[in-house]
Design an enzyme around this catalytic site. Structure first.
Site, PDB file in Angstrom:
ATOM      1  N   ASP A   1       0.823  -1.200   0.000  1.00 48.62           N
ATOM      2  CA  ASP A   1       0.000   0.000   0.000  1.00 48.62           C
ATOM      3  C   ASP A   1       0.871   1.270   0.000  1.00 48.62           C
ATOM      4  O   ASP A   1       1.886   1.332   0.702  1.00 48.62           O
ATOM      5  CB  ASP A   1      -0.889  -0.028   1.262  1.00 48.62           C
ATOM      6  CG  ASP A   1      -1.818   1.154   1.353  1.00 48.62           C
ATOM      7  OD1 ASP A   1      -2.605   1.355   0.403  1.00 48.62           O
ATOM      8  OD2 ASP A   1      -1.765   1.894   2.360  1.00 48.62           O
TER       9      ASP A   1
ATOM     10  N   GLU B   1       1.528  -0.350  -4.961  1.00 46.65           N
ATOM     11  CA  GLU B   1       0.661   0.748  -5.376  1.00 46.65           C
ATOM     12  C   GLU B   1       1.476   2.038  -5.410  1.00 46.65           C
ATOM     13  O   GLU B   1       1.882   2.539  -4.361  1.00 46.65           O
ATOM     14  CB  GLU B   1      -0.508   0.915  -4.383  1.00 46.65           C
ATOM     15  CG  GLU B   1      -1.412   2.075  -4.748  1.00 46.65           C
ATOM     16  CD  GLU B   1      -2.173   2.678  -3.568  1.00 46.65           C
ATOM     17  OE1 GLU B   1      -3.218   3.281  -3.802  1.00 46.65           O
ATOM     18  OE2 GLU B   1      -1.721   2.550  -2.408  1.00 46.65           O
TER      19      GLU B   1
END
Ligand SMILES: [Ca+2]
Ligand SMILES: [Ca+2]
Ligand SMILES: [Ca+2]
Length: 385
Positions: free
Chosen positions: A202, A238
């Site tokens: 993330d 990401e």
């Protein structure tokens, strides 16, 4: 070596299927519905046939989305127990589904014990110089006596501030601290040893906000420690940005970066399907990115996706006559891309939901009975298969 070219299904456990009747999706519920994702029988075609699952965060957290963890070694009680998680993993293994977990390393929850201890220590300390020998956690985060951009005040102190780029409930970790890195290596090993197949990393662009080179170095370190012991593990990061930025992150050696340029309502796929851009642009870019990405990492695996939990759902991108066909065509263009393609749960049904995040993460439809689905999306029921 295991083949890491797969089709992943992104699941928000909270909204997928409730296994114990409390109204919140959980691991038991997801396990019960695995036949829908992949029944393990290559002959049957009434399942999605995905051979990978990306689990959005499952670790304990005070928020519904759980991107801010309070404990990297447990399962959030809302989702079940560690036994439920292990049962889920073994049911996935039987079906040939590789499971990757969301791992939020940019920040913890402000309720994480590391952060709580560091704040108590600093409050007590006042204006003095912190001694990591007394409280090692002061170096796990970015504390400062200066209120820099993205910093929030430590509650109960008028001297200390901490970095929290997203909001004050998510203090940023200092990923250059060696003790924290050793802890992260333990966390990765804990889950990989259980049979998790890898991680979705993330917010890698915010590891060190505004410093791509540092982020690439951090990803490179994490990739090396994971692959040394688990060469088959799969890592996808990401980096929420344009290709000119995320292509560089392939220098880190990680397998995949989400291919944002093709995604979302104004990405390459949607533009082509709306007729705003010639179809040849799609194929031209597919050809070009092979050269662009492989120049950074010859073993790269593209990670195409069309939507995710941060984007409005794709059935809402098109209106009027032909919109259903456009939605299907766009979905197919995502899956036709080489690499490991990702599908966000519910997209295959044409679910709608946009605006605030909760609407993008609404309950999965498991019934064609309109009263069984959430009111907001009721009229959009549509089977895409
Ligand atoms: Ca439940
Ligand atoms: Ca099947
Ligand atoms: Ca950060």
């Amino acid at each position: 070596m295991e083949d890491n070219y797969r089709t992943y299904y992104e699941v928000f456990v909270y909204s997928f299927y409730d296994g114990n009747g409390d109204g919140i999706g959980d691991l038991k519920g997801l396990t019960k519905k695995l036949d829908y994702i992949n029944d393990g029988d290559p002959v049957t075609m009434d399942d999605l046939g995905c051979n990978g699952i990306w689990l959005m965060p499952v670790m304990p957290s005070p928020t519904y989305h759980k991107y801010d963890t309070t404990d990297y070694y447990s399962i959030d009680p809302e989702y079940g127990t560690m036994e439920d998680f292990e049962a889920f993993l073994s049911a996935c293994r039987e079906r040939g589904i590789k499971v990757i977990m969301d791992l939020a390393l940019n920040h913890t929850s402000s309720e994480h014990p590391w952060f709580q201890e560091a704040c108590s220590y600093l409050k007590e300390l006042g204006d003095g110089e912190p001694d990591p020998g007394e409280c090692p956690y002061v170096l796990y985060y970015n504390f400062s006596k200066e209120k820099k951009s993205g910093f929030s005040p430590v509650k109960g102190s008028d001297i200390w501030y901490y970095e929290a780029q997203f909001w004050d409930g998510m203090p940023d970790l200092n990923l250059y601290n060696e003790e924290l890195r050793a802890e992260i290596e333990k966390i990765a090993d804990f889950w990989l040893a259980k049979g998790v197949g890898g991680f979705r990393l993330d917010a890698a662009k915010e590891y060190v906000t505004g410093a791509d080179g540092s982020n690439i170095e951090i990803l490179s370190w994490f990739n090396d420690v994971v692959k040394e012991k688990y060469p088959d593990a799969y890592l996808v990061a990401e980096v929420f940005s344009d290709m000119a930025v995320y292509e560089k992150y392939y220098d880190s050696g990680i397998d995949s970066l989400f291919d944002f340029d093709f995604a979302n309502k104004d990405g390459i796929i949607a533009k082509v399907v709306k007729g705003n851009t010639p179809a040849s642009f799609y194929s031209q870019r597919l050809q070009e990115i092979e050269g662009i990405f492989s120049a950074h990492n010859k073993d790269y695996i593209d990670a195409p996706f069309y939507t995710n939990h941060d984007m409005g759902r794709s059935a809402g991108y098109y209106a009027g006559e032909g919109s259903e066909a456009q939605t299907k065509l766009a979905g197919a263009m995502n899956l036709m891309m080489s690499g490991s393609a990702f599908i966000y749960y519910g997209e295959e049904l044409g679910m709608k939901g946009s605006g605030k995040d909760e609407n993008k993460r609404a309950p999965m439809y498991f019934s064609s009975d309109p009263s069984a689905v959430c009111a907001e999306d009721r009229q959009t029921w549509m089977i895409l298969r």
